[in-house]
Design a protein around this motif. Structure first.
Motif, PDB file in Angstrom:
ATOM      1  N   ARG A  99      -2.020  -2.924  -6.540  1.00 52.06           N
ATOM      2  CA  ARG A  99      -3.177  -3.802  -6.591  1.00 52.06           C
ATOM      3  C   ARG A  99      -3.167  -4.811  -5.440  1.00 52.06           C
ATOM      4  NH1 ARG A  99      -2.392  -5.767 -12.520  1.00 52.06           N
ATOM      5  NH2 ARG A  99      -0.300  -5.219 -11.850  1.00 52.06           N
ATOM      6  N   SER A 100      -1.996  -4.974  -4.829  1.00 52.77           N
ATOM      7  CA  SER A 100      -1.914  -5.958  -3.762  1.00 52.77           C
ATOM      8  C   SER A 100      -2.323  -5.369  -2.410  1.00 52.77           C
ATOM      9  CB  SER A 100      -0.484  -6.484  -3.657  1.00 52.77           C
ATOM     10  OG  SER A 100       0.340  -5.443  -3.147  1.00 52.77           O
ATOM     11  N   ASP A 124      -3.885   6.826  -4.056  1.00 52.21           N
ATOM     12  CA  ASP A 124      -4.356   5.650  -4.793  1.00 52.21           C
ATOM     13  C   ASP A 124      -5.801   5.825  -5.252  1.00 52.21           C
ATOM     14  OD1 ASP A 124      -3.962   2.619  -5.301  1.00 52.21           O
ATOM     15  OD2 ASP A 124      -5.894   2.824  -4.304  1.00 52.21           O
ATOM     16  N   GLU A 127      -8.264   3.838  -5.738  1.00 51.56           N
ATOM     17  CA  GLU A 127      -9.266   3.111  -4.965  1.00 51.56           C
ATOM     18  C   GLU A 127      -9.526   3.816  -3.631  1.00 51.56           C
ATOM     19  OE1 GLU A 127      -9.715  -1.470  -4.291  1.00 51.56           O
ATOM     20  OE2 GLU A 127      -7.877  -1.030  -5.411  1.00 51.56           O
TER      21      GLU A 127
END
Lengths: 899, 171
Positions: A63-64, A85, A87
């Motif tokens: 998330r980072s 990932d 995203e």
């Protein structure tokens, strides 16, 4: 040892080359990451936003991270990225969805379908359903010439085409026109694309905007095309090609990646010249005095003839080593002659003296990295187009070095171009007429061949005082020589290119002096590249033999009864009168050829020879690389490889040594055994007994269709597929496909990668070496201990004669090669015969561009059209198509308006 | 013993059941339109050949019994120069129909294709092409696809804007 860094991809620690970009690193490691605008040869511009990955900050969780474009991100020690990932995946799927909003619903009628990078990438990202319900933007197509079909609606605006055509290949007549979303790639108006590299757009374009037009007249999908690794036979560079055939017809030629030779690109002569194999000029049956006969009858007649007396053999620079060797073996070394005109044989001998010296011949890949280039007398875009394309990149070498001082890596294409706009490496071109390479040349000199040689000798003298000086050199040439010598001396990797293009041995001798002078000045990076006229000129020169003129003289004198001409049109090699005399004196003329020529018209017996895609053999390229070409299909009728015809003739004549030649390997081995210079050719490709997992390699893709229907109208009983005794490949889909020696790769395909970009999966790193090493083997290596000495044959300066012109040969990429000009698509591009004149001379004669002109040369009168504006020096005239006796003095007169 | 008697009884009861055997060929079976029998090539609503010679049926065919060659009309419309199905190899799996993007190739409920000679089972385009749209009325690939053909210029396909004037892009 290359610098490496450790990065982590999807949690897996990997080692990648330092300074690389993430996309290339990921692809080289075998990850499937979609991309469009990036190309290993064109670098990164970050235009399409397709190769998004997530870069994770420090030690944080996913998330980072943030989305980055892999192609624009340099790898760094400890970097953590995620391809899988969610995203990043969603981002990539979104980009594809946008690109597809305007894509027409026409895959079934698109020739790219089945080998489309856009299809592959769409499937890879998982975009399966169209959600965009609004209207599609449309464009009109353009006529772009006989080679390319334009279907602009399919464009996804990746800009690869303009980046290749303008930035890489230096074309000027193609561009992008755009405001907001209406981005159009084409010419300013309908018309033929000028660049001789335009055909590469068919491979560069990730979708079906630019497609192979000749293929569309006899179309088949990639999955139906039987492939074979082949070589281009239309010039001496030895570019690797993949030939595709179906139903007994050659359908197309594609580039086959070779890291040291052609890389990713071919010229249009090589890509579209294959049409001669299906042209009306093709010979398909043995002819006995013009009457088709069965092969056995022709062979029986030949064995009778051979029993009667001495036969003279004329070999060919466009036939394989095996075919030439078979002829040499049949007639005996004493009666074997090279199918080279005497002058060309002298030039080849001069080239041989250089290559036997201490300087290495540059493969094209090294020419591409040269930082100073001198071209002596060679119109490269017309005689060796792929090399000209490489030199165009060599000119940029200085800009890469400059960009590196600013910390910009080589692959950062747009940044390098912006940062280093005026920085160029020196390219010096000295030729009789303007070349299409002049626009990037630091200096371009228009000189007569003798003056080119004098310039070369002067450069050598300026580099090393020990080389002979040139007396009476004009001040401008002396200054040019000084500049050129300084440029070469300052370079780390200077390159000298010369060749047989301006038909002058003196030019080659001058180049020899320059290479030797560079060597003596301690330039280990100095390279030389000889440009030769045909695909096996180097091989024939290595084989050795007497000249063609000797053969014609022997026939005319009656010392031999029979002539066997192998794939040679004698009328292209010697004066017509001499050939007529020799052919009239010969009792029997036997010609083996692929197409009808003026020589076959005079033959008693004609044997139809297999063309490159129908035969196996070995060719030796400019750089002395012996490479194997492999048959794609068995031709219909009685067409056979030349060496098979000659072997069968030997067997029919009762020669026991021919009986052992059951396959190509035996012939190659015999050739290597008899000719020590060629000992290495057996290693050019694996032998016919080579197997992977006990199986042959399948030439056909596993999804080839129509096996039980294609010939069903002839017989519903499927015929046994032909055997291949010559190579380890099978003619069907049955066999092995996977990692293999690259000399055998019949086509490039990998799961999920149906387009030509599947070659990624066969490379050690993308754009680098092939898995299994580069195909072929170099026969000519430098000899540092060679006691080479400077040649001293400085010619006198060219002096124009009143009322006479020195006629020099002009070369055309479309038209100078004997075979490719028979291809229908290429024939459209062949210019009408012309005489190029100096502007001043033309004005004095009252001639303008395109006017009729008459040339009196060696007792013959030729009607031609005048061409001006090519910068020829006064007193010189360039003739296309070239004649064998050039350069020679001729008389030029204004033609009548009717002529 | 009981088992045998029960079997006899069951068989006996079948005398009074409705007969399921169809008296073929005197009586023809009633086959649904989706039955996978003889393959045909259909025409679009304008009466033109639907097949665009995309080769997808050929590549989908598990027994490789479909062969064709693409040709092109002067206006750019693709069509098969020849289209051959070797029914002596066909297994009537229907994959070709599933693969066809233009609804051209269709399987029909006709299965009566027996021949004494295998070559007679090799069907050419003239044997395959019917005069109507078959099972799928209405669909016309070229009305949707972006390729321009005679009578349908660029920008006239479904959901297309008129062509961009490239001259209008110039500044």
């Amino acid at each position: 040892m290359e610098m490496t860094v450790q990065i982590s991809i999807d949690g897996r620690a990997v080692t990648v080359a330092a300074g690389d970009n993430l996309l290339r690193a990921c692809l080289s490691l075998g990850y499937d990451l979609p991309y469009f605008c990036w190309h290993p040869a064109l670098g990164s511009v970050g235009a399409c936003r397709q190769c998004a990955v997530k870069q994770i900050h420090g030690d944080g969780d996913r998330r980072s991270g943030r989305i980055v474009m892999a192609c624009m991100t340099p790898v760094a020690e400890g970097m953590r990225i995620a391809i899988a990932d969610p995203e990043a995946r969603a981002f990539r799927a979104g980009v594809i969805e946008w690109l597809m909003t305007n894509h027409p619903h026409d895959c079934p009628v698109c020739p790219e379908g089945g080998e489309c990078h856009l299809q592959d990438m769409t499937v890879m990202t998982g975009h399966v359903r169209r959600r965009y319900r609004f209207t599609k933007r449309t464009f009109r197509n353009q006529y772009l010439g006989p080679f390319l079909q334009h279907e602009m609606n399919r464009c996804i605006a990746c800009y690869r085409c303009v980046r290749f055509y303008r930035d890489y290949a230096g074309g000027r007549d193609f561009d992008v026109f755009a405001t907001h979303r209406d981005v159009y790639f084409g010419r300013h108006a309908d018309g033929v694309l000028d660049s001789e590299f335009a055909g590469n757009l068919a491979e560069i374009c990730p979708t079906g905007v630019f497609t192979d037009k000749p293929l569309e007249t006899d179309y088949a999908r990639k999955w139906d095309l039987r492939g074979a690794p082949s070589l281009c036979v239309h010039c001496g560079l030895g570019c690797n090609t993949t030939v595709n055939a179906r139903a007994g017809r050659l359908r197309r030629v594609l580039n086959r990646y070779h890291p040291a030779v052609n890389g990713y690109f071919l010229c249009d002569r090589g890509r579209f010249g294959h049409g001669f194999t299906t042209s009306g000029q093709r010979l398909r049956a043995p002819l006995l005095r013009g009457r088709p006969v069965p092969p056995d009858q022709a062979l029986a007649r030949i064995s009778d003839i051979l029993a009667q007396g001495t036969a003279i053999g004329i070999g060919s620079p466009r036939a394989s080593l095996e075919a030439n060797f078979a002829l040499r073996h049949l007639v005996g070394p004493a009666n074997f002659h090279l199918g080279l005109p005497a002058a060309e044989a002298r030039q080849m001998a001069a080239i041989r003296r250089i290559t036997a010296g201490p300087v290495t011949i540059a493969p094209i890949s090294e020419a591409e990295r040269a930082d100073a280039v001198l071209v002596l007398g060679e119109d490269l875009p017309n005689t060796a187009p792929r090399l000209a394309l490489a030199l165009r990149q060599a000119v940029r070498e200085g800009s890469f070095v400059f960009a590196e001082t600013l910390g910009i890596p080589r692959w950062h294409e747009a940044a390098v171009r912006t940062a280093a706009q005026p920085v160029r490496s020196p390219l010096i071109v000295a030729t009789p007429a303007a070349t299409r390479l002049d626009d990037v040349a630091a200096r371009a000199a228009r000189l007569a061949p003798d003056d080119i040689a004098r310039l070369g000798f002067a450069i050598a003298h300026a580099l090393d005082g020990g080389a002979p000086a040139v007396p009476g050199l004009p001040a401008d040439l002396a200054a040019l020589a000084e500049d050129a010598a300084r440029a070469l001396a300052e370079a780390h990797r200077p390159l000298v290119v010369t060749g047989t293009g301006c038909a002058s041995s003196a030019v080659i001798e001058a180049a020899a002096n320059i290479t030797l002078a560079l060597h003596r000045r301690g330039r280990p990076g100095a390279r030389f590249h000889p440009v030769v006229p045909a695909c096996n000129s180097q091989g024939l020169a290595l084989m050795g033999g007497r000249s063609l003129d000797d053969a014609l003289a022997a026939l005319a004198a009656g010392t031999a009864e029979t002539l066997i001409a192998l794939e040679t049109d004698l009328y292209r090699c010697a004066a017509a009168a001499d050939v007529d005399t020799a052919l009239a004196a010969a009792r029997h003329v036997i010609v083996l050829d692929q197409v009808r020529t003026p020589t076959t018209d005079r033959a008693d017996i004609i044997l139809p020879a297999a063309a490159f895609a129908e035969a196996d053999g070995t060719l030796v390229s400019n750089e002395g690389r012996a490479q194997r070409f492999v048959q794609a299909f068995v031709p219909a009728g009685a067409i056979r490889e030349s060496w098979r015809w000659l072997r069968d003739a030997g067997i029919a004549a009762g020669r026991p040594d021919f009986a052992g030649w059951t396959g190509l390997d035996e012939v190659t081995a015999a050739c290597a055994h008899h000719l020590p210079d060629m000992a290495a050719i057996v290693g050019a490709a694996p032998p016919a007994s080579f197997r992977i997992a006990g199986a042959r390699i399948a030439r056909e893709p596993s999804r080839t269709s129509g096996r039980t229907a294609l010939a069903a109208e002839i017989s519903v009983h499927e015929a046994k597929p032909p055997d291949d005794p010559d190579t380890p490949l099978a003619f069907t889909m049955e066999g092995y496909y996977g990692p293999m020696p690259p000399a055998l790769l019949p086509y490039a395909w990998a799961p999920g990668w149906n387009s030509v970009q599947a070659i990624n999966k066969f490379q050690q790193e993308v754009g680098g070496d092939l898995l299994g090493g580069p195909p072929g083997c170099r026969l000519i290596e430098p000899r540092p201990d060679a006691t080479a000495s400077y040649g001293g044959g400085v010619p006198a300066a060219f002096a124009a004669r009143a009322g006479q012109w020195l006629i020099v040969p002009m070369h055309e990429v479309f038209g100078s090669d004997e075979l490719s000009r028979l291809a229908p698509a290429v024939a459209e591009r062949v210019p009408a015969p012309y005489l190029a004149l100096a502007d001043g001379d033309a004005a004095r004669l009252g001639l303008g561009e395109g006017d009729a002109v008459i040339l009196e040369l060696a007792g013959a009168s030729l009607s031609l059209t005048a061409r001006i504006g090519l910068g020829l020096p006064g007193g010189l005239a360039g003739l296309f198509p070239a004649l064998p006796a050039l350069p020679a003095w001729g008389i030029v007169a204004k033609g009548s308006a009717l002529a | 013993m009981f088992s045998q008697l029960r079997t006899l009884w069951t068989v006996f009861l079948h005398l009074f059941h409705r007969r399921v055997t169809v008296q073929y060929p005197e009586q023809k079976p009633d086959l649904p339109p989706r039955y996978r029998g003889r393959i045909i090539l259909s025409r679009d609503p304008d009466g033109e050949e639907r097949c665009v010679a995309c080769y997808l049926c050929a590549v989908a065919c598990p027994v490789d019994c479909i062969a064709l060659q693409k040709a092109e009309r002067p206006d750019g419309r693709w069509y098969p120069a020849f289209f051959r199905i070797n029914f002596s190899r066909c297994i009537f799996c229907g994959y070709c129909e599933e693969a066809c993007p233009t609804d051209a190739i269709q399987l029909t409920p006709d299965f009566e294709m027996s021949e004494y000679l295998r070559p007679n089972l090799v069907y050419e385009k003239r044997d395959l092409l019917i005069s109507g749209p078959g099972k799928y009325p209405g669909y016309n690939f070229y009305r949707i696809a972006g390729l321009a053909i005679a009578g349908k210029d660029k920008g006239e396909a479904a959901a297309e804007e008129p062509p961009v004037d490239v001259r209008g892009l110039l500044p």
